[in-house]
Design an enzyme around this catalytic site. Structure first.
Site, PDB file in Angstrom:
ATOM      1  N   ASP A  28      59.004  -3.578 -93.269  1.00  0.00           N
ATOM      2  CA  ASP A  28      60.102  -4.383 -92.708  1.00  0.00           C
ATOM      3  C   ASP A  28      60.779  -3.659 -91.538  1.00  0.00           C
ATOM      4  O   ASP A  28      60.784  -2.425 -91.482  1.00  0.00           O
ATOM      5  CB  ASP A  28      61.125  -4.677 -93.823  1.00  0.00           C
ATOM      6  CG  ASP A  28      62.034  -5.836 -93.467  1.00  0.00           C
ATOM      7  OD1 ASP A  28      61.745  -6.557 -92.499  1.00  0.00           O
ATOM      8  OD2 ASP A  28      63.049  -6.026 -94.173  1.00  0.00           O
ATOM      9  N   ASN A  30      60.381  -4.647 -88.063  1.00  0.00           N
ATOM     10  CA  ASN A  30      59.709  -4.721 -86.754  1.00  0.00           C
ATOM     11  C   ASN A  30      60.619  -5.354 -85.702  1.00  0.00           C
ATOM     12  O   ASN A  30      60.711  -4.871 -84.573  1.00  0.00           O
ATOM     13  CB  ASN A  30      58.440  -5.576 -86.850  1.00  0.00           C
ATOM     14  CG  ASN A  30      57.367  -4.920 -87.686  1.00  0.00           C
ATOM     15  OD1 ASN A  30      57.483  -3.757 -88.045  1.00  0.00           O
ATOM     16  ND2 ASN A  30      56.318  -5.671 -87.992  1.00  0.00           N
ATOM     17  N   ARG A  41      60.881  -9.429 -80.167  1.00  0.00           N
ATOM     18  CA  ARG A  41      60.496  -9.087 -81.539  1.00  0.00           C
ATOM     19  C   ARG A  41      58.997  -8.769 -81.668  1.00  0.00           C
ATOM     20  O   ARG A  41      58.602  -7.883 -82.425  1.00  0.00           O
ATOM     21  CB  ARG A  41      60.846 -10.250 -82.493  1.00  0.00           C
ATOM     22  CG  ARG A  41      62.334 -10.463 -82.696  1.00  0.00           C
ATOM     23  CD  ARG A  41      62.578 -11.677 -83.602  1.00  0.00           C
ATOM     24  NE  ARG A  41      61.878 -11.534 -84.879  1.00  0.00           N
ATOM     25  CZ  ARG A  41      62.349 -10.875 -85.929  1.00  0.00           C
ATOM     26  NH1 ARG A  41      63.545 -10.326 -85.871  1.00  0.00           N
ATOM     27  NH2 ARG A  41      61.652 -10.793 -87.025  1.00  0.00           N
ATOM     28  N   HIS A  45      56.191  -6.102 -83.790  1.00  0.00           N
ATOM     29  CA  HIS A  45      55.018  -6.378 -84.631  1.00  0.00           C
ATOM     30  C   HIS A  45      53.797  -5.627 -84.094  1.00  0.00           C
ATOM     31  O   HIS A  45      52.983  -5.125 -84.857  1.00  0.00           O
ATOM     32  CB  HIS A  45      54.739  -7.882 -84.688  1.00  0.00           C
ATOM     33  CG  HIS A  45      55.840  -8.682 -85.317  1.00  0.00           C
ATOM     34  ND1 HIS A  45      56.455  -8.304 -86.498  1.00  0.00           N
ATOM     35  CD2 HIS A  45      56.461  -9.833 -84.938  1.00  0.00           C
ATOM     36  CE1 HIS A  45      57.386  -9.197 -86.812  1.00  0.00           C
ATOM     37  NE2 HIS A  45      57.421 -10.121 -85.877  1.00  0.00           N
ATOM     38  N   SER A  73      54.845 -13.121 -95.705  1.00  0.00           N
ATOM     39  CA  SER A  73      55.233 -13.761 -96.967  1.00  0.00           C
ATOM     40  C   SER A  73      55.117 -15.285 -96.863  1.00  0.00           C
ATOM     41  O   SER A  73      55.059 -15.843 -95.756  1.00  0.00           O
ATOM     42  CB  SER A  73      56.674 -13.382 -97.323  1.00  0.00           C
ATOM     43  OG  SER A  73      57.590 -14.055 -96.485  1.00  0.00           O
ATOM     44  N   ASN A  76      57.787 -16.440 -94.762  1.00  0.00           N
ATOM     45  CA  ASN A  76      57.707 -16.158 -93.324  1.00  0.00           C
ATOM     46  C   ASN A  76      57.159 -17.341 -92.516  1.00  0.00           C
ATOM     47  O   ASN A  76      57.314 -17.387 -91.295  1.00  0.00           O
ATOM     48  CB  ASN A  76      56.867 -14.910 -93.043  1.00  0.00           C
ATOM     49  CG  ASN A  76      57.526 -13.602 -93.440  1.00  0.00           C
ATOM     50  OD1 ASN A  76      56.854 -12.628 -93.792  1.00  0.00           O
ATOM     51  ND2 ASN A  76      58.855 -13.548 -93.387  1.00  0.00           N
ATOM     52  N   TRP A  77      56.545 -18.316 -93.193  1.00  0.00           N
ATOM     53  CA  TRP A  77      56.075 -19.515 -92.470  1.00  0.00           C
ATOM     54  C   TRP A  77      57.247 -20.247 -91.823  1.00  0.00           C
ATOM     55  O   TRP A  77      57.074 -21.013 -90.883  1.00  0.00           O
ATOM     56  CB  TRP A  77      55.347 -20.481 -93.412  1.00  0.00           C
ATOM     57  CG  TRP A  77      53.993 -20.004 -93.862  1.00  0.00           C
ATOM     58  CD1 TRP A  77      53.635 -19.659 -95.129  1.00  0.00           C
ATOM     59  CD2 TRP A  77      52.810 -19.846 -93.066  1.00  0.00           C
ATOM     60  NE1 TRP A  77      52.304 -19.279 -95.175  1.00  0.00           N
ATOM     61  CE2 TRP A  77      51.777 -19.398 -93.915  1.00  0.00           C
ATOM     62  CE3 TRP A  77      52.517 -20.031 -91.701  1.00  0.00           C
ATOM     63  CZ2 TRP A  77      50.484 -19.126 -93.465  1.00  0.00           C
ATOM     64  CZ3 TRP A  77      51.223 -19.763 -91.250  1.00  0.00           C
ATOM     65  CH2 TRP A  77      50.220 -19.318 -92.121  1.00  0.00           C
ATOM     66  N   ARG A  79      59.533 -19.016 -90.027  1.00  0.00           N
ATOM     67  CA  ARG A  79      59.987 -18.379 -88.775  1.00  0.00           C
ATOM     68  C   ARG A  79      59.599 -19.252 -87.572  1.00  0.00           C
ATOM     69  O   ARG A  79      58.770 -20.153 -87.696  1.00  0.00           O
ATOM     70  CB  ARG A  79      59.346 -16.987 -88.649  1.00  0.00           C
ATOM     71  CG  ARG A  79      59.921 -16.031 -89.664  1.00  0.00           C
ATOM     72  CD  ARG A  79      59.537 -14.610 -89.345  1.00  0.00           C
ATOM     73  NE  ARG A  79      60.143 -13.713 -90.323  1.00  0.00           N
ATOM     74  CZ  ARG A  79      60.236 -12.408 -90.184  1.00  0.00           C
ATOM     75  NH1 ARG A  79      59.751 -11.831 -89.106  1.00  0.00           N
ATOM     76  NH2 ARG A  79      60.809 -11.667 -91.112  1.00  0.00           N
TER      77      ARG A  79
HETATM   78  C1  IPE Z   1      59.457  -9.244 -96.291  1.00  0.00           C
HETATM   79  O1  IPE Z   1      60.236  -9.056 -95.158  1.00  0.00           O
HETATM   80  C2  IPE Z   1      58.106  -9.766 -95.897  1.00  0.00           C
HETATM   81  C3  IPE Z   1      57.260  -8.825 -95.168  1.00  0.00           C
HETATM   82  C4  IPE Z   1      57.522  -7.581 -94.911  1.00  0.00           C
HETATM   83  C5  IPE Z   1      56.002  -9.370 -94.743  1.00  0.00           C
HETATM   84  P1  IPE Z   1      61.272 -10.166 -94.656  1.00  0.00           P
HETATM   85  O2  IPE Z   1      61.912  -9.603 -93.453  1.00  0.00           O
HETATM   86  O3  IPE Z   1      60.596 -11.466 -94.511  1.00  0.00           O
HETATM   87  O4  IPE Z   1      62.268 -10.251 -95.886  1.00  0.00           O
HETATM   88  P2  IPE Z   1      63.784 -10.747 -95.962  1.00  0.00           P
HETATM   89  O5  IPE Z   1      63.807 -12.106 -95.334  1.00  0.00           O
HETATM   90  O6  IPE Z   1      64.598  -9.773 -95.186  1.00  0.00           O
HETATM   91  O7  IPE Z   1      64.126 -10.733 -97.418  1.00  0.00           O
HETATM   92  C1  IPE Z   2      58.557  -7.211 -90.904  1.00  0.00           C
HETATM   93  O1  IPE Z   2      59.466  -7.083 -89.870  1.00  0.00           O
HETATM   94  C2  IPE Z   2      57.338  -8.006 -90.495  1.00  0.00           C
HETATM   95  C3  IPE Z   2      57.253  -9.339 -91.113  1.00  0.00           C
HETATM   96  C4  IPE Z   2      58.097  -9.841 -91.969  1.00  0.00           C
HETATM   97  C5  IPE Z   2      56.118 -10.153 -90.732  1.00  0.00           C
HETATM   98  P1  IPE Z   2      60.528  -8.223 -89.548  1.00  0.00           P
HETATM   99  O2  IPE Z   2      59.932  -9.172 -88.576  1.00  0.00           O
HETATM  100  O3  IPE Z   2      61.038  -8.834 -90.795  1.00  0.00           O
HETATM  101  O4  IPE Z   2      61.674  -7.382 -88.839  1.00  0.00           O
HETATM  102  P2  IPE Z   2      63.242  -7.534 -89.041  1.00  0.00           P
HETATM  103  O5  IPE Z   2      63.509  -7.453 -90.499  1.00  0.00           O
HETATM  104  O6  IPE Z   2      63.608  -8.874 -88.490  1.00  0.00           O
HETATM  105  O7  IPE Z   2      63.813  -6.409 -88.281  1.00  0.00           O
HETATM  106 MG    MG Z   3      62.565  -8.402 -92.048  1.00  0.00          MG
END
Ligand code: IPE
Ligand code: IPE
Ligand code: MG
Length: 257
Positions: A28, A30, A41, A45, A73, A76-77, A79
């Protein structure tokens, strides 16, 4: 001089007798990493994919049996479409670029999650490389893709029900092993260590069943900055934990008077 050699890795200092068999990582931070530098962002990644390479290689070198990485996750769909597309593109790029190394190093690729939701091209590539690496005997790299722990448990319940209705399994015979058989992680050891980067203190629907007795390690470091030094720190912390599994500390020391 070994100590100044570029070959020296912080991982070389670890006590290899106290390593996890199965390490799981919530990668987490990125987005925040990129934002903190004034970048988009997606840059986070991209840089995070480099951390994945480093961590996979390190775990293989250390001799871990399994590494499960939370790459995407179910949630994450939701987003923005452009970010989801960028993540899928990066996943495809990662799979293509790592294929040969996985084969050469005996790393077997697996996936956990509703991969049928992935774009067809990405899914085909994933399946192709899982087949190409199926003989790998040194480490399992399990990518959690379109993964949710609750969804996995619902799926397992449904699969058990189907077997029961077909008369292949009596409800009385359903125990932990039978449920575990229906999970994506079937055959992998229980998770010993769960790492989450970026300072968030939550599980976010990751491996709910498999982390029952995992040790947790949280770090403020954003995933793109999580490299060998950070991994070594987490594994060092794990080595110092006393895992009691419900027993007393005295029992573990063989001194249960
Ligand atoms: C968890 O991170 C999923 C992954 C690292 C792939 P998220 O950034 O999606 O989790 P939340 O939303 O902060 O709980
Ligand atoms: C984790 O980083 C990667 C995925 C969930 C795919 P994030 O994209 O959640 O990064 P933050 O939490 O917004 O900084
Ligand atoms: Mg995150």
């Amino acid at each position: 001089m070994a100590s100044t050699s570029p070959e020296t890795s912080p991982l070389d200092r670890l006590d290899t007798s106290a390593l996890p068999r199965h390490l799981a990582v919530i990668m987490d931070g990125n987005g925040r990493w990129a934002k903190s530098k004034g970048w988009r962002r997606v840059r986070g990644h991209e840089e995070g994919a480099e951390s994945v390479r480093v961590v996979v290689r390190s775990c293989r070198k250390l001799g871990l049996e399994a590494l499960t990485l939370y790459a995407f996750s179910e949630e994450n769909w939701a987003r923005p479409k452009a970010e989801v597309e960028a993540l899928m593109r990066l996943l495809g790029r990662f799979l293509k670029s790592e294929r040969q190394e996985m084969i050469d190093r005996g790393i077997r690729l697996r996936a956990s999650g509703s991969v049928e939701r992935l774009p067809a091209k990405t899914r085909q590539l994933l399946e192709q490389i899982m087949a190409d690496t199926a003989q790998g005997e040194h480490m399992v790299l399990n990518l959690a893709l379109s993964y949710g722990g609750r969804q996995e448990l619902v799926r397992a319940a449904r699969r058990l029900a189907v077997k029961a209705v077909a008369g292949k399994l009596s409800p009385d015979d359903i125990g932990e092993a039978e449920l575990e058989n229906e999970l994506y992680t079937v055959g992998l050891p229980q998770v010993d260590l769960l790492i989450r980067t970026s300072g968030e203190l939550r599980v976010s629907n990751f491996l709910l069943w498999q982390i029952a007795y995992a040790e947790f390690y949280f770090t403020d470091t954003y995933w793109p900055d999580f490299r060998e030094e950070e991994l070594a720190k987490a594994l060092m912390a794990f080595g110092g934990r006393e895992r009691r599994f419900g027993q007393t500390g005295e029992q573990l020391k063989g001194d249960d008077a």
